[in-house]
Design a protein around this motif. Structure first.
Motif, PDB file in Angstrom:
ATOM      1  N   MET A   1      78.311  62.695 -13.083  1.00 38.58           N
ATOM      2  CA  MET A   1      78.503  61.941 -11.964  1.00 38.58           C
ATOM      3  C   MET A   1      78.013  60.583 -12.086  1.00 38.58           C
ATOM      4  N   GLY A   2      78.905  59.682 -11.945  1.00 36.72           N
ATOM      5  CA  GLY A   2      78.655  58.223 -12.239  1.00 36.72           C
ATOM      6  C   GLY A   2      77.711  57.712 -10.969  1.00 36.72           C
ATOM      7  N   ILE A   3      76.999  56.605 -11.081  1.00 37.76           N
ATOM      8  CA  ILE A   3      76.320  56.026 -10.035  1.00 37.76           C
ATOM      9  C   ILE A   3      77.062  54.834  -9.362  1.00 37.76           C
ATOM     10  N   VAL A   4      77.161  54.660  -8.137  1.00 38.92           N
ATOM     11  CA  VAL A   4      77.869  53.595  -7.573  1.00 38.92           C
ATOM     12  C   VAL A   4      76.890  52.429  -7.109  1.00 38.92           C
ATOM     13  N   ILE A   5      77.275  51.399  -7.418  1.00 40.23           N
ATOM     14  CA  ILE A   5      76.393  50.258  -7.325  1.00 40.23           C
ATOM     15  C   ILE A   5      77.032  49.107  -6.431  1.00 40.23           C
ATOM     16  N   ALA A   6      76.811  48.900  -5.340  1.00 38.28           N
ATOM     17  CA  ALA A   6      77.408  47.650  -4.615  1.00 38.28           C
ATOM     18  C   ALA A   6      76.500  46.375  -4.887  1.00 38.28           C
ATOM     19  N   VAL A   7      77.370  45.364  -5.075  1.00 33.64           N
ATOM     20  CA  VAL A   7      76.827  43.989  -5.480  1.00 33.64           C
ATOM     21  C   VAL A   7      77.113  43.120  -4.244  1.00 33.64           C
ATOM     22  N   ILE A   8      75.743  42.814  -3.596  1.00 34.43           N
ATOM     23  CA  ILE A   8      75.831  42.259  -2.192  1.00 34.43           C
ATOM     24  C   ILE A   8      75.133  40.903  -2.188  1.00 34.43           C
ATOM     25  N   SER A   9      75.195  40.115  -1.151  1.00 31.54           N
ATOM     26  CA  SER A   9      74.421  38.950  -0.853  1.00 31.54           C
ATOM     27  C   SER A   9      74.477  38.345   0.513  1.00 31.54           C
ATOM     28  N   GLY A  10      75.281  38.741   1.393  1.00 33.90           N
ATOM     29  CA  GLY A  10      75.427  38.202   2.618  1.00 33.90           C
ATOM     30  C   GLY A  10      76.077  36.787   2.622  1.00 33.90           C
ATOM     31  N   LYS A  11      75.269  35.716   2.225  1.00 37.26           N
ATOM     32  CA  LYS A  11      76.060  34.619   1.637  1.00 37.26           C
ATOM     33  C   LYS A  11      77.060  34.666   0.772  1.00 37.26           C
ATOM     34  N   GLY A  12      78.017  33.586   0.722  1.00 36.29           N
ATOM     35  CA  GLY A  12      79.017  33.488  -0.282  1.00 36.29           C
ATOM     36  C   GLY A  12      78.731  32.701  -1.283  1.00 36.29           C
ATOM     37  N   GLY A  13      79.268  32.604  -2.536  1.00 40.96           N
ATOM     38  CA  GLY A  13      79.060  31.696  -3.519  1.00 40.96           C
ATOM     39  C   GLY A  13      77.663  31.696  -4.049  1.00 40.96           C
ATOM     40  N   VAL A  14      76.962  32.789  -4.114  1.00 38.48           N
ATOM     41  CA  VAL A  14      75.802  32.819  -4.710  1.00 38.48           C
ATOM     42  C   VAL A  14      75.646  33.330  -6.057  1.00 38.48           C
ATOM     43  N   GLY A  15      76.772  34.142  -6.561  1.00 35.17           N
ATOM     44  CA  GLY A  15      77.205  34.600  -7.894  1.00 35.17           C
ATOM     45  C   GLY A  15      77.288  35.956  -8.028  1.00 35.17           C
ATOM     46  N   LYS A  16      77.651  36.965  -6.649  1.00 33.88           N
ATOM     47  CA  LYS A  16      78.058  38.290  -6.730  1.00 33.88           C
ATOM     48  C   LYS A  16      79.180  38.601  -7.758  1.00 33.88           C
ATOM     49  N   THR A  17      80.342  37.902  -7.782  1.00 30.19           N
ATOM     50  CA  THR A  17      81.420  38.325  -8.780  1.00 30.19           C
ATOM     51  C   THR A  17      81.039  37.948 -10.093  1.00 30.19           C
ATOM     52  N   THR A  18      80.359  36.776 -10.457  1.00 38.08           N
ATOM     53  CA  THR A  18      79.629  36.480 -11.842  1.00 38.08           C
ATOM     54  C   THR A  18      78.844  37.454 -12.224  1.00 38.08           C
ATOM     55  N   THR A  19      77.839  38.033 -11.114  1.00 39.65           N
ATOM     56  CA  THR A  19      76.943  39.033 -11.809  1.00 39.65           C
ATOM     57  C   THR A  19      77.888  40.561 -11.880  1.00 39.65           C
ATOM     58  N   THR A  20      78.672  40.817 -10.918  1.00 40.20           N
ATOM     59  CA  THR A  20      79.508  41.962 -11.211  1.00 40.20           C
ATOM     60  C   THR A  20      80.453  42.099 -12.804  1.00 40.20           C
ATOM     61  N   ALA A  21      81.194  40.916 -13.035  1.00 39.17           N
ATOM     62  CA  ALA A  21      81.671  40.931 -14.090  1.00 39.17           C
ATOM     63  C   ALA A  21      80.510  40.923 -15.261  1.00 39.17           C
ATOM     64  N   ASN A  22      79.401  40.087 -15.310  1.00 42.33           N
ATOM     65  CA  ASN A  22      78.518  40.236 -16.453  1.00 42.33           C
ATOM     66  C   ASN A  22      77.860  41.493 -16.623  1.00 42.33           C
ATOM     67  N   ILE A  23      77.345  42.335 -15.641  1.00 41.29           N
ATOM     68  CA  ILE A  23      76.687  43.634 -15.724  1.00 41.29           C
ATOM     69  C   ILE A  23      77.587  44.550 -16.110  1.00 41.29           C
ATOM     70  N   GLY A  24      78.890  44.514 -15.596  1.00 40.89           N
ATOM     71  CA  GLY A  24      79.933  45.449 -15.933  1.00 40.89           C
ATOM     72  C   GLY A  24      80.107  45.488 -17.572  1.00 40.89           C
ATOM     73  N   LEU A  25      80.278  44.275 -17.891  1.00 41.72           N
ATOM     74  CA  LEU A  25      80.635  44.147 -19.395  1.00 41.72           C
ATOM     75  C   LEU A  25      79.303  44.345 -19.986  1.00 41.72           C
ATOM     76  N   GLY A  26      77.952  44.157 -19.680  1.00 47.96           N
ATOM     77  CA  GLY A  26      76.860  44.244 -20.338  1.00 47.96           C
ATOM     78  C   GLY A  26      76.539  45.803 -20.506  1.00 47.96           C
ATOM     79  N   ILE A  27      76.862  46.522 -19.146  1.00 43.44           N
ATOM     80  CA  ILE A  27      76.696  48.097 -19.411  1.00 43.44           C
ATOM     81  C   ILE A  27      77.760  48.568 -20.459  1.00 43.44           C
ATOM     82  N   ALA A  28      78.739  48.040 -20.554  1.00 40.26           N
ATOM     83  CA  ALA A  28      79.803  48.607 -21.217  1.00 40.26           C
ATOM     84  C   ALA A  28      79.450  48.364 -22.718  1.00 40.26           C
ATOM     85  N   GLN A  29      78.906  47.281 -22.876  1.00 37.14           N
ATOM     86  CA  GLN A  29      78.354  47.055 -24.341  1.00 37.14           C
ATOM     87  C   GLN A  29      77.175  47.689 -24.720  1.00 37.14           C
TER      88      GLN A  29
END
Ligand SMILES: Nc1ncnc2c1ncn2[C@@H]1O[C@H](COP(=O)(O)OP(=O)(O)O)[C@@H](O)[C@H]1O
Ligand SMILES: [Mg+2]
Lengths: 270, 193
Positions: free
Chosen positions: A1-29
């Motif tokens: 069973m996998g782990i579900v992680i939400a990447v959140i911030s409240g404020k926009g433009g702080v780097g959620k999407t950048t973080t999601t992409a990079n840790i997603g790929l980092g974990i895959a690697q």
């Protein structure tokens, strides 16, 4: 069973999407299977950062509302066979999401992947609440400035009252990423330092990501910065990804400003 | 987050003579196994080690809300009523960080062991004691408040806004005496002979 992680911030433009992409790929690697899901309905961004923008055929809403299977909608990354992506719907109607359908979608993703990472929209409205509803963990992304800290404090408060895990009497594990640290500005006192931020938010630190101009180019090319070994932000995301895979990685000081070699030489002679 | 509240017995004792002090506990220590011993006097390593060896919980120089303010306080300040008379019995002890957007409403007295962040609010009709920094807003109508607030905070006591500059550097006690708000530091400065 996998782990579900939400990447959140409240404020926009702080780097959620950048973080999601990079840790997603980092974990895959790191050898784990990982799916990143764009929950920013109507604003599709994550596909671009992963270099998949023109490959989306079916999105999350097709899977939930029509007879499209998850397999059909998932897009495999070209950068790692372990990484898959599920796109957000482009519809402007944010009420398309409903708890029961999201639960079903996330439950089945959990069966197929070690990590399910959800990129939250900005704000704390229904889109945000849906992102955190079925999360086991949350990564809170902040920038070292008061408005970002305060908005994420608010988001944490909502997470602690509205997530399903909390309603079941359990805890949602929370981790902090401080993004866009500018060492010069921290040292001159223009930016909040990490200790102050950690004290206010009172959650454990997952990593500090320095400000790095190379991120813009990485985003434009659809090649997450974590692939760039010589980038300071890329290395920081690599360390964060390893920590998420339960590796012990020492924290690196990204707040001390290293004056250049020539600058030091100049100082000696002046 | 789990919180718990309970009352404990406090035994207050003055430390003047080390020998007498130890002799007293040597005879009576069994009685104080479930007490918190508050020692008033100079911190003393030997005493600490002795009490630890007897597994007695203790602290040095803790000012508890029941105590009367130091009598050596300058005369112009009106003498406050004894704090003991003002503490009600329905005291809640909470160890929860009050985050932005959260509002804690308390009917009774509250001892908060955590922070109040900017954007967080406490509304209380009883006495309020907060032992970490307040960055948020407080509405208190109790007998007194004990807190330390930053410049960001907004503190209203009996509908009067208290100027933050008096609350910034250390833990302060705020009370209403003859319709006047009186602010005094909780821990007195050491006065050297
Ligand atoms: N560490 C960083 N250094 C430099 N620029 C960054 C960094 N992190 C994010 N950015 C830039 O900030 C902007 C917002 O990032 P994004 O990930 O889209 O934020 P969010 O998803 O929270 O709205 C983007 O232009 C991104 O390239
Ligand atoms: Mg985004």
């Amino acid at each position: 069973m996998g782990i579900v992680i939400a990447v959140i911030s409240g404020k926009g433009g702080v780097g959620k999407t950048t973080t999601t992409a990079n840790i997603g790929l980092g974990i895959a690697q790191n050898g784990k299977s990982c799916v990143v899901v764009d929950f920013d309905i109507g604003q599709r961004n994550l596909d671009m950062l992963l270099g998949l923008e023109n490959r989306v055929v079916y999105d999350m809403v097709h899977v939930m509302d029509e007879n499209i299977s998850i397999k059909q909608a998932l897009i495999k990354s070209k950068m790692s066979p372990n990484l898959s992506f599920l796109a957000a719907s482009q519809t402007k109607d944010k009420s398309v999401l409903d708890s029961a359908k999201i639960n079903k979608l996330i439950s089945s993703l959990k069966e197929d992947f070690d990590f399910v990472i959800l990129d939250a929209p900005a704000g704390i409205e229904s889109g945000y609440e849906h992102t955190i509803e079925f999360a086991d963990r949350a990564i809170i992304v902040v920038n070292p400035e008061v408005s970002s800290i305060r908005d994420s404090d608010r988001a944490i408060g909502i997470l602690d009252s509205k997530s399903q895990k909390v309603k079941n009497g359990e805890d949602v594990e929370k981790y902090l990423i401080i993004n866009r640290i500018n060492p010069q500005m921290v040292q001159s006192g223009e930016m909040l330092n990490s200790e102050d931020i950690l004290e206010i938010l009172s959650i454990p630190l997952l990593g500090k990501i320095p400000e790095d101009k190379a991120i813009i180019d990485a985003s434009n090319q659809g090649k997450p910065i974590v692939l760039n070994e010589s980038s300071s932000a890329g290395q920081a995301y690599k360390r964060v990804s390893a920590r998420l895979c339960n590796e012990k990685v020492d924290f690196v000081d990204v707040e001390t400003f290293n004056r250049g070699f020539m600058q030091k030489i100049k100082e000696i002679f002046t | 987050m789990k919180t718990r509240q309970y009352s404990i017995k406090v035994f207050e004792i003055e430390l003047v003579d080390e020998g007498k002090f130890i002799a007293f506990f040597e005879k009576n220590y069994q009685f104080f196994q479930n007490h918190l011993i508050v020692i008033n006097g100079k911190e003393n390593k030997q005493i600490k080690e002795y009490l630890n060896s007897k597994e007695l919980k203790h602290v040095f120089n803790l000012t508890l809300p029941k105590r009367v303010s130091d009598k050596s306080v300058n005369p112009p300040v009106p003498t406050p009523r004894k704090t003991t008379e003002k503490v009600q019995t329905n005291l809640k002890v909470i160890d929860k960080l009050i985050r932005s957007g959260q509002e804690l409403k308390i009917d009774g007295d509250l001892l908060l062991l955590n922070r109040v962040n900017s954007g967080g609010t406490i509304i209380i009709n009883g006495t309020l004691i907060i032992i970490q920094i307040v960055d948020g807003s407080i509405r208190c109508n109790g007998n007194f408040m004990m807190l330390q607030a930053s410049h960001k905070a907004n503190i209203v006591f009996h509908d009067v806004e208290v100027d933050n500059k008096y609350l910034q550097d250390k833990l302060k006690k705020v009370e209403l005496i003859n319709n006047e708000i009186v602010i005094t530091p909780v821990l007195k400065e050491t006065s050297w002979v």
